[in-house]
Design an enzyme around this catalytic site. Structure first.
Site, PDB file in Angstrom:
ATOM      1  CG  HIS A 119      -0.641   0.305   2.495  1.00  0.00           C
ATOM      2  ND1 HIS A 119      -0.362   1.539   2.986  1.00  0.00           N
ATOM      3  CD2 HIS A 119      -0.376  -0.535   3.620  1.00  0.00           C
ATOM      4  CE1 HIS A 119       0.099   1.577   4.249  1.00  0.00           C
ATOM      5  NE2 HIS A 119       0.320   0.267   4.624  1.00  0.00           N
ATOM      6  CG  ASP A 131       2.188   1.321   7.766  1.00  0.00           C
ATOM      7  OD1 ASP A 131       1.734   1.052   6.982  1.00  0.00           O
ATOM      8  OD2 ASP A 131       1.055   1.809   8.960  1.00  0.00           O
ATOM      9  CD  GLU A 165      -3.497  -1.127   4.858  1.00  0.00           C
ATOM     10  OE1 GLU A 165      -3.350  -2.031   5.563  1.00  0.00           O
ATOM     11  OE2 GLU A 165      -3.020   0.203   5.288  1.00  0.00           O
ATOM     12  CD  GLU A 166      -2.150   2.827   6.982  1.00  0.00           C
ATOM     13  OE1 GLU A 166      -3.016   2.412   7.881  1.00  0.00           O
ATOM     14  OE2 GLU A 166      -1.108   2.659   7.102  1.00  0.00           O
ATOM     15  CG  ASP A 194       1.395  -2.979   5.473  1.00  0.00           C
ATOM     16  OD1 ASP A 194       2.204  -1.963   5.705  1.00  0.00           O
ATOM     17  OD2 ASP A 194       0.107  -3.121   5.542  1.00  0.00           O
ATOM     18  CG  HIS A 281      -0.672   3.959  12.115  1.00  0.00           C
ATOM     19  ND1 HIS A 281      -1.971   3.297  12.181  1.00  0.00           N
ATOM     20  CD2 HIS A 281      -0.155   3.444  10.833  1.00  0.00           C
ATOM     21  CE1 HIS A 281      -2.108   2.583  11.159  1.00  0.00           C
ATOM     22  NE2 HIS A 281      -0.849   2.671  10.336  1.00  0.00           N
TER      23      HIS A 281
HETATM   24  N1  DPN Z   1       0.721  -1.908   8.178  1.00  0.00           N
HETATM   25  C1  DPN Z   1      -0.359  -1.877   9.143  1.00  0.00           C
HETATM   26  C2  DPN Z   1      -1.492  -0.712   8.810  1.00  0.00           C
HETATM   27  O1  DPN Z   1      -1.351  -0.640   7.565  1.00  0.00           O
HETATM   28  O2  DPN Z   1      -1.919  -0.155   9.312  1.00  0.00           O
HETATM   29  C3  DPN Z   1      -1.297  -3.088   9.296  1.00  0.00           C
HETATM   30  C4  DPN Z   1      -0.078  -4.168   9.773  1.00  0.00           C
HETATM   31  C5  DPN Z   1       0.322  -4.387  10.954  1.00  0.00           C
HETATM   32  C6  DPN Z   1       0.247  -5.179   8.455  1.00  0.00           C
HETATM   33  C7  DPN Z   1       1.523  -5.386  11.101  1.00  0.00           C
HETATM   34  C8  DPN Z   1       1.095  -5.930   9.085  1.00  0.00           C
HETATM   35  C9  DPN Z   1       1.606  -6.246   9.972  1.00  0.00           C
HETATM   36 ZN    ZN Z   2       0.438  -0.680   6.475  1.00  0.00          ZN
END
Ligand code: DPN
Ligand code: ZN
Length: 312
Positions: A119, A131, A165-166, A194, A281
């Site tokens: 993403h 992220d 994605e978020e 990700d 985040h």
């Molecule tokens: N990357 C995180 C998100 O988009 O908020 C979700 C995630 C967490 C993906 C842990 C993989 C491992």
């Molecule tokens: Zn993510």
């Protein structure tokens, strides 16, 4: 690095020797795969620097339309210059950030498609460099390396950068819903990346499909790294959209807000009792939040898997 290439070449032979013992699957490693080249860490870091600059120029994130659109343009420009045919798909169920970017390497059997995705949006709190600049920049560099080295292909390789994605994996859901059942059936596997550069990293491999996990595990074993099956990301990223449609999924992650245990600290180093990524985040998810080691290992693991699964 020569020693690494030798180790991986040895593994290709091992995969051949053990191939008949594995379970038949839609996504088995090719016995005659070419040896994967090194995926350039320096180039990946240059992409991440560009994504951070884009965030700075657009209110500090790549979540709102400006920073997201500029991220799409950056990736698209690199792919076009390398000779990819690139398609933008407008996700009408996405909010603000609406463009999925899809690029296919036009060689190999068009009826067998290995897909990779990451993403490209961030949250509004920050620039989203781990992220998920990390996954986005890594698959971009794998795509550019594939174009540059131009190996003989057994399968098509299709790369995707997902919108939105978020707020619920909307871009990837839209894409999967847009495929006919015949098009879905051509996708032999979807690999998701990700968060693969967490500061207090672990090495997690998605364990949804054993044969795909094995391919990644072989690479990590060749460089002396123990992995664990991924739990934290289960159902939380774009692979879920593909898994729901019955497509085999795999992927890598280095951890988000979960806390590293003492056993994991013994295995991987870093800090027990702290989050894998304490900037998850947050505004501090910048290039300063990304160490070299996990980015280098994971991007080479992606290269290894693509060459194992899709070249001949
Ligand atoms: N990357 C995180 C998100 O988009 O908020 C979700 C995630 C967490 C993906 C842990 C993989 C491992
Ligand atoms: Zn993510």
């Amino acid at each position: 690095m020569l020693w690494k290439k030798k180790a991986v070449a040895g593994l290709a032979t091992l995969a051949f020797a053990c191939g008949s013992l594995g379970q038949p699957t839609v996504a088995a490693a090719s016995p005659s795969a070419a040896v994967a080249p090194d995926i350039s860490l320096a180039n990946i870091k240059a992409h991440l620097g560009q994504l951070e600059t884009i965030a700075r120029q657009n209110g500090g994130n790549r979540s709102a339309s400006g920073g997201y659109a500029a991220s799409v343009s950056y990736v698209e420009g690199k792919l076009r210059a390398a000779g990819y045919t690139v398609r933008r798909q407008t996700c009408t169920s996405c909010a603000g950030r609406t463009q999925n970017l899809v690029a296919e390497w036009p060689q190999g059997d068009a009826n067998r498609v290995l897909m990779l995705g990451a993403h490209l949006d961030s949250v509004s709190a920050g620039p989203g460099i781990n992220d998920n600049g990390s996954g986005s920049a890594s698959i971009l560099e794998v795509a550019l390396t594939l174009a540059r080295t131009n190996p003989a292909m057994a399968q098509r390789v299709r790369f995707a950068w997902w919108a939105d994605e978020e707020s619920g994996m909307r871009g990837s859901k839209f894409y999967v819903n847009s495929l006919s059942s015949a098009e879905r059936a051509k996708i032999t596997a979807y690999l998701n990346f990700d968060m693969i550069g967490s500061k207090n990293w672990g090495y997690f491999v998605y364990d949804d499909v054993a044969s795909l996990k094995t391919v990644f595990d072989r690479y990590f074993a060749s460089v002396g790294i123990q992995t664990e099956g991924d739990r934290e990301g289960d159902g939380r990223s774009d692979h879920a959209s593909f898994k729901s449609a019955g497509i085999p999924v795999g992927g890598l992650a280095t951890g988000a807000g979960d806390v590293k245990t003492t056993a994991q600290q013994r295995k991987w180093g870093g800090t027990a009792g702290a989050a894998f990524d304490n900037c998850y985040h947050r505004a501090c998810d910048t290039v300063a939040n990304i160490p070299d080691a996990p980015l280098e290992r994971n991007s080479d693991a992606i290269g290894y898997a693509v060459w194992q699964l899709a070249t001949t």
